[in-house]
Design a protein around this motif. Structure first.
Motif, PDB file in Angstrom:
ATOM      1  N   ILE B  32     -55.263   3.727  14.367  1.00  4.72           N
ATOM      2  CA  ILE B  32     -56.140   3.977  15.519  1.00  4.72           C
ATOM      3  C   ILE B  32     -57.155   5.080  15.216  1.00  4.72           C
ATOM      4  CG2 ILE B  32     -56.221   4.674  17.955  1.00  4.72           C
ATOM      5  CD1 ILE B  32     -53.418   3.354  18.242  1.00  4.72           C
ATOM      6  N   ILE B  33     -56.664   6.183  14.669  1.00  8.56           N
ATOM      7  CA  ILE B  33     -57.575   7.290  14.351  1.00  8.56           C
ATOM      8  C   ILE B  33     -58.561   6.856  13.271  1.00  8.56           C
ATOM      9  CG2 ILE B  33     -57.739   9.698  13.561  1.00  8.56           C
ATOM     10  CD1 ILE B  33     -56.468   9.252  16.408  1.00  8.56           C
ATOM     11  N   GLY B  34     -58.079   5.993  12.378  1.00  6.71           N
ATOM     12  CA  GLY B  34     -58.942   5.472  11.315  1.00  6.71           C
ATOM     13  C   GLY B  34     -60.174   4.771  11.878  1.00  6.71           C
ATOM     14  N   THR B  35     -59.993   4.024  12.969  1.00  6.84           N
ATOM     15  CA  THR B  35     -61.138   3.307  13.555  1.00  6.84           C
ATOM     16  C   THR B  35     -62.158   4.301  14.126  1.00  6.84           C
ATOM     17  OG1 THR B  35     -60.187   3.088  15.775  1.00  6.84           O
ATOM     18  CG2 THR B  35     -59.676   1.328  14.215  1.00  6.84           C
ATOM     19  N   ILE B  36     -61.652   5.409  14.668  1.00  3.93           N
ATOM     20  CA  ILE B  36     -62.557   6.423  15.236  1.00  3.93           C
ATOM     21  C   ILE B  36     -63.296   7.138  14.098  1.00  3.93           C
ATOM     22  CG2 ILE B  36     -62.713   8.504  16.674  1.00  3.93           C
ATOM     23  CD1 ILE B  36     -60.092   7.530  18.040  1.00  3.93           C
ATOM     24  N   ASP B  37     -62.557   7.451  13.050  1.00  2.91           N
ATOM     25  CA  ASP B  37     -63.187   8.089  11.881  1.00  2.91           C
ATOM     26  C   ASP B  37     -64.257   7.182  11.271  1.00  2.91           C
ATOM     27  OD1 ASP B  37     -61.663  10.362  12.195  1.00  2.91           O
ATOM     28  OD2 ASP B  37     -60.127   9.757  10.750  1.00  2.91           O
ATOM     29  N   ASN B  38     -64.038   5.880  11.425  1.00  2.00           N
ATOM     30  CA  ASN B  38     -65.017   4.926  10.887  1.00  2.00           C
ATOM     31  C   ASN B  38     -66.156   4.644  11.865  1.00  2.00           C
ATOM     32  OD1 ASN B  38     -63.820   4.578   8.388  1.00  2.00           O
ATOM     33  ND2 ASN B  38     -62.447   2.967   9.137  1.00  2.00           N
ATOM     34  N   GLY B  39     -66.170   5.371  12.974  1.00  4.17           N
ATOM     35  CA  GLY B  39     -67.325   5.284  13.862  1.00  4.17           C
ATOM     36  C   GLY B  39     -67.125   4.559  15.170  1.00  4.17           C
ATOM     37  N   ALA B  40     -65.916   4.032  15.429  1.00  2.38           N
ATOM     38  CA  ALA B  40     -65.696   3.360  16.718  1.00  2.38           C
ATOM     39  C   ALA B  40     -65.851   4.378  17.845  1.00  2.38           C
ATOM     40  CB  ALA B  40     -64.304   2.740  16.762  1.00  2.38           C
ATOM     41  N   ALA B  41     -66.656   4.052  18.845  1.00  3.19           N
ATOM     42  CA  ALA B  41     -66.920   5.008  19.926  1.00  3.19           C
ATOM     43  C   ALA B  41     -66.395   4.501  21.265  1.00  3.19           C
ATOM     44  CB  ALA B  41     -68.415   5.283  20.035  1.00  3.19           C
ATOM     45  N   ARG B  42     -66.320   3.177  21.395  1.00  3.15           N
ATOM     46  CA  ARG B  42     -65.802   2.612  22.645  1.00  3.15           C
ATOM     47  C   ARG B  42     -64.638   1.688  22.297  1.00  3.15           C
ATOM     48  NH1 ARG B  42     -70.468   0.835  26.558  1.00  3.15           N
ATOM     49  NH2 ARG B  42     -71.660   0.142  24.764  1.00  3.15           N
ATOM     50  N   ILE B  43     -63.467   2.087  22.752  1.00  2.26           N
ATOM     51  CA  ILE B  43     -62.249   1.371  22.352  1.00  2.26           C
ATOM     52  C   ILE B  43     -61.456   0.927  23.575  1.00  2.26           C
ATOM     53  CG2 ILE B  43     -60.084   1.544  21.056  1.00  2.26           C
ATOM     54  CD1 ILE B  43     -61.368   3.729  19.346  1.00  2.26           C
ATOM     55  N   ALA B  44     -61.119  -0.344  23.604  1.00  2.57           N
ATOM     56  CA  ALA B  44     -60.215  -0.864  24.636  1.00  2.57           C
ATOM     57  C   ALA B  44     -58.915  -1.240  23.933  1.00  2.57           C
ATOM     58  CB  ALA B  44     -60.822  -2.086  25.315  1.00  2.57           C
ATOM     59  N   ILE B  45     -57.808  -0.721  24.436  1.00  2.00           N
ATOM     60  CA  ILE B  45     -56.530  -1.027  23.787  1.00  2.00           C
ATOM     61  C   ILE B  45     -55.698  -1.955  24.664  1.00  2.00           C
ATOM     62  CG2 ILE B  45     -54.447  -0.107  22.695  1.00  2.00           C
ATOM     63  CD1 ILE B  45     -55.860   2.471  22.156  1.00  2.00           C
ATOM     64  N   ASP B  46     -55.320  -3.077  24.074  1.00  2.00           N
ATOM     65  CA  ASP B  46     -54.506  -4.086  24.745  1.00  2.00           C
ATOM     66  C   ASP B  46     -53.024  -3.748  24.549  1.00  2.00           C
ATOM     67  OD1 ASP B  46     -53.169  -6.285  25.640  1.00  2.00           O
ATOM     68  OD2 ASP B  46     -54.305  -7.754  24.463  1.00  2.00           O
ATOM     69  N   PHE B  47     -52.376  -3.372  25.639  1.00  2.00           N
ATOM     70  CA  PHE B  47     -50.963  -2.960  25.578  1.00  2.00           C
ATOM     71  C   PHE B  47     -49.999  -4.109  25.897  1.00  2.00           C
ATOM     72  CE2 PHE B  47     -50.159   1.741  25.417  1.00  2.00           C
ATOM     73  CZ  PHE B  47     -51.442   2.126  25.089  1.00  2.00           C
ATOM     74  N   SER B  48     -50.536  -5.310  26.131  1.00  3.93           N
ATOM     75  CA  SER B  48     -49.654  -6.364  26.659  1.00  3.93           C
ATOM     76  C   SER B  48     -48.516  -6.745  25.707  1.00  3.93           C
ATOM     77  CB  SER B  48     -50.466  -7.594  27.053  1.00  3.93           C
ATOM     78  OG  SER B  48     -51.162  -8.098  25.934  1.00  3.93           O
ATOM     79  N   GLY B  49     -48.677  -6.466  24.417  1.00  7.31           N
ATOM     80  CA  GLY B  49     -47.609  -6.791  23.469  1.00  7.31           C
ATOM     81  C   GLY B  49     -46.734  -5.600  23.121  1.00  7.31           C
TER      82      GLY B  49
END
Lengths: 147, 111
Positions: B32-49
């Protein structure tokens, strides 16, 4: 006055994080059997998991050949989980519960697990290992649901 | 524990499955942190699983929220099973996150 104690079960696992799912399953069965609803059962499982994860983390740093023994009983109207370990004594109750606003602002490490345990359980007692046994014991108590 | 990522326009959709506990938290954090370090700024996390979360897992989501706050990003969480939502509620974490029911609501919250 006599103390009624009914032992539900005991489970022993190595103090390693990858086997803690066994503890969760065991405690879940015991709590459900004792009449807790799904939500309370899950909370109790989480509380026990937090304690065991702490022990496993400490044991891992020092020595991999340590064990955790989880005993569940019903005493009077209390559901009682005793978690014993032979790792170095560590009293989780010495860790202050974080103020969640501060916790989010400063993001200091630690304290969240014991905050959860304190929230879920009614009473927590820590007994560091006495020289004769070599096992630390943490006893968690929660009042049984009213039938 | 498994995390799959999909881009939906400029929103990163992360679906997290299984258990986030002491045993898997490091892996979840790296992903998860890796995606932010790679520049992701808007993240929606699907918790259904997601079936189980302990304090080690809650810490990962908190860390992600903090990182995003620093970078001016946003995050929304959706699809939590009651068993997961109850842990967020009980620990006081619900107040720290945007938690909604559906994916559409999660995407709207990021616009």
């Amino acid at each position: 006055m006599s103390q009624h104690k009914y032992i539900i079960g005991t489970l022993s696992v190595p103090a390693m994080t990858d086997v803690l799912w066994e503890v969760r399953e065991f405690v879940s069965n015991c709590a459900a059997k004792s009449g807790f609803d799904e939500q309370q059962t899950n909370y109790i499982v989480l509380a026990v998991d937090e304690i065991c994860a702490n022990i496993a983390r400490h044991a891992k740093e020092k020595n991999a050949s340590k064990e955790i023994i989880v005993s569940v009983s019903v005493e009077e109207s209390q559901f009682v989980v005793t978690i014993e370990d032979n790792a170095l004594p560590f009293n989780p109750l010495d860790v202050p519960s974080p103020n969640m606003v501060d916790y989010f602002r400063t993001f200091r490490n630690g304290g969240l697990g014991i905050h959860i345990v304190r929230t879920v359980m009614d009473n927590i007692l820590y007994t560091p290992s006495a020289s004769h046994s070599g096992y630390n014991a943490l006893t968690l108590r929660k009042r049984l649901p009213v039938a | 524990m498994k995390i799959t990522s999909t881009m939906m326009e400029d929103i990163l959709l992360l679906a997290i499955e299984g258990r986030v506990d002491t045993n898997t938290a490091t892996e979840a954090e790296e992903a998860i942190i890796g995606t932010i370090d790679n520049g992701a700024a808007r993240i929606a996390i699907d918790f259904s699983g997601l079936d189980y979360v302990s304090s080690a897992g809650l810490r990962v989501f908190l860390l992600a929220a903090k990182k995003l706050k620093k970078t001016g990003g946003q995050m929304s969480l959706f699809g939590m099973k009651p068993i997961i939502k109850e842990v967020f509620d009980m620990s006081g974490f619900s107040a720290l996150f945007t938690i909604v029911n559906t994916r559409d609501e999660a995407l709207t919250a990021l616009k």
